[in-house]
Enzyme design. Structure first.
Site, mmCIF file in Angstrom:
data_model
loop_
_atom_site.group_PDB
_atom_site.id
_atom_site.type_symbol
_atom_site.label_atom_id
_atom_site.label_comp_id
_atom_site.label_asym_id
_atom_site.label_seq_id
_atom_site.Cartn_x
_atom_site.Cartn_y
_atom_site.Cartn_z
ATOM 1 N N SER A 79 3.314 -5.048 -4.823
ATOM 2 C CA SER A 79 2.597 -5.359 -5.994
ATOM 3 C C SER A 79 2.426 -4.155 -6.879
ATOM 4 O O SER A 79 1.943 -3.061 -6.589
ATOM 5 C CB SER A 79 1.084 -5.866 -5.627
ATOM 6 O OG SER A 79 0.537 -6.313 -6.511
ATOM 7 N N CYS A 115 -21.727 -6.968 5.203
ATOM 8 C CA CYS A 115 -22.866 -7.054 4.220
ATOM 9 C C CYS A 115 -22.491 -7.162 2.815
ATOM 10 O O CYS A 115 -23.281 -7.575 2.004
ATOM 11 C CB CYS A 115 -23.674 -5.832 4.635
ATOM 12 S SG CYS A 115 -24.222 -5.671 6.128
ATOM 13 N N GLN A 163 0.810 -1.303 -0.121
ATOM 14 C CA GLN A 163 0.013 -0.066 0.059
ATOM 15 C C GLN A 163 0.670 1.269 -0.007
ATOM 16 O O GLN A 163 0.492 2.276 -0.602
ATOM 17 C CB GLN A 163 -0.999 -0.109 1.175
ATOM 18 C CG GLN A 163 -2.148 -0.800 0.909
ATOM 19 C CD GLN A 163 -2.944 -0.535 -0.184
ATOM 20 O OE1 GLN A 163 -3.157 0.715 -0.361
ATOM 21 N NE2 GLN A 163 -3.576 -1.306 -0.663
#
Length: 460
Positions: free
Chosen positions: A194, A320, A177
């Site tokens: 990455s 959710c 990140q």
């Protein structure tokens, strides 16, 4: 449509696109061959390796390119553990590591190793002293991310690296990140990253292993990439990844200041515009482009669809929105509200107008979702209820258990209790978080015939 999910994958940087197209013509051959085309591909691969090594602060011969950041993490952890097997089989990780690290830890544990998971505080940061206390005789490897992928909190890597050095334990840093956005902290022994996180093409990861770190490659041997990454190198993609890394690093100082100001605006304005919102993550020690907040009484998946219909692409750590219906392990470890979670991660070039329009759209989107779910508009009185009330929310998913609790708590006498029966994993996190936001007492969790019973005492 503004794309606000750069933490998942940043848009391809224009420099990456240019480099990729050029390298497709010049770098398509096998870089292991001695003919002219092979030597040309080798020169491009070596130049890309030098660029990436400079960015992470290592020697070119310490860095290899892998097929992904996840593969870099898996290879780094397995290789370091195997190389230090004689020292011991103990692995230390933080509770908020990327799933690639936690999956490797679970695999290690399944093979007879031991794992210590260091907890974090409510901002998502580890305490260096607690991390140091987890190191012991027989610890083969420690892992700590540079910054969290869900909430943006920057970890105290330098402090932890010093403790690991004193204990003689190598430290693997997942810099996915932060690489390209923030300076890489020193002191690490292994580092993984990455390319698609900084604006390079997907399918390129990097793994750096310092000289002197005992490392044993796992799996069949391969002559490429020092034996640490099997298969034919994708030279054009690697060249594009390195070129974009150089470009984003050159832009990082100015762009970070600009994006931090935009994120500060979101962090301050969202709680003012939307009631019952918890902004999570460290407000200061954080990545410049990322902010996460959770909304009471909101179905995260529905909210993401509403925002997408309004033209905004964001992501979520809410249960959710997951196929497993379990809350994000990061939010769970932090002990913060998970329902209605929204992660906003701004790519380079995001404008003030984009952010202002998002802030204009968000309140209506949240209010619409709450209305559909029948959430209480505001805390208030309810019909008089018994001093000990049971709310049956079995079989109902977040945020319904919390909504049902909120509807009745006003009718419970002060000092009385409401017990919520729920088999939704998110309730274990969201009911205590609701109590903290509403000034009620969370008594605790009790066993039930189905699911669990969450006991809340009304204080006011």
């Amino acid at each position: 449509m503004p794309y606000f999910d750069a933490a998942s994958a940043a848009p391809l940087h224009p420099v990456a696109r240019q480099a990729l197209l050029a390298a497709l013509d010049e770098g398509w051959a096998d870089p292991a061959r001695l003919h002219r085309e092979g030597r040309r591909a080798r020169l491009l691969l070596d130049a890309a390796r030098e660029t990436a090594a400079e960015a992470v602060g290592c020697r070119p011969d310490e860095l290899v390119f892998t097929s992904s950041g996840t593969r870099a993490v898996h290879s780094g952890i397995s290789g370091a553990l195997a190389g230090r097997r004689r020292v011991g089989r103990h692995l230390v990780v933080s509770a908020v590591e990327h799933s690639s690290v936690l999956h490797s830890a679970a695999d290690h544990e399944g093979r007879g190793g031991t794992v210590t998971e260091v907890p974090v505080d409510r901002t998502g940061a580890v305490d260096p002293a607690a991390y140091g206390a987890a190191l012991r005789e027989g610890t083969a490897l420690a892992c700590l991310q540079s910054a969290n992928h869900e909430v943006g909190t920057v970890q105290p890597v330098a402090e932890v690296a010093g403790l690991c050095r004193e204990a003689g334990v190598p430290l693997l840093v997942d810099a996915a990140q932060s690489l390209g956005r923030e300076p890489v902290p020193g002191g690490w022994s292994l580092l993984a990253a990455s390319a698609h996180k900084w604006g390079g093409p997907a399918g390129v990861g990097l793994l750096a292993v310092r000289k002197g770190v005992r490392f044993a490659v796992q799996g069949p041997a391969d002559e490429r990439e020092s034996g640490r990454a099997a298969g034919f190198e994708d030279v054009p993609a690697v060249v594009a990844a390195a070129a974009s890394l150089r470009a984003v690093r050159a832009e990082a100082a100015a762009e970070s200041v600009r994006l931090r100001a935009l994120v500060d605006r979101i962090r301050s304005r969202v709680p003012a515009l939307v009631p019952d919102v918890e902004v999570v993550g460290d407000p200061v020690r954080r990545l410049p482009h990322l902010v996460t907040f959770s909304c009471l009484y909101v179905d995260g998946e529905t909210l993401l669809h509403e925002l997408n219909r309004a033209g905004f692409s964001v992501s979520s750590g809410s249960s959710c929105t997951s196929s497993t219906l379990t809350p994000s392990h990061v939010l769970k470890a932090m002990g913060v509200l998970s329902e209605g979670n929204v992660r906003v991660s701004l790519p380079a070039g995001t404008t003030e107008e984009d952010v202002d329009r998002f802030l204009d759209v968000l309140p209506g989107a949240v209010a619409g979702v709450r209305e559909k779910l029948g959430a209480p508009a505001a805390p208030g009185s309810a019909a008089a209820l018994p001093a000990s009330l049971v709310v049956d929310a079995l079989g109902r998913r977040c945020p319904v258990p919390v909504i049902e609790l909120a509807k009745v708590i006003g009718g419970v006498p002060v000092g009385g209790t409401a017990t919520v029966l729920s088999d939704d994993e998110a309730a274990r996190l969201d009911i205590p978080a609701w109590c903290a936001m509403r000034g009620q007492e969370y008594v605790g969790e009790e066993p039930a015939d189905r699911g669990s019973a969450y006991v809340v005492r009304r204080l006011s």
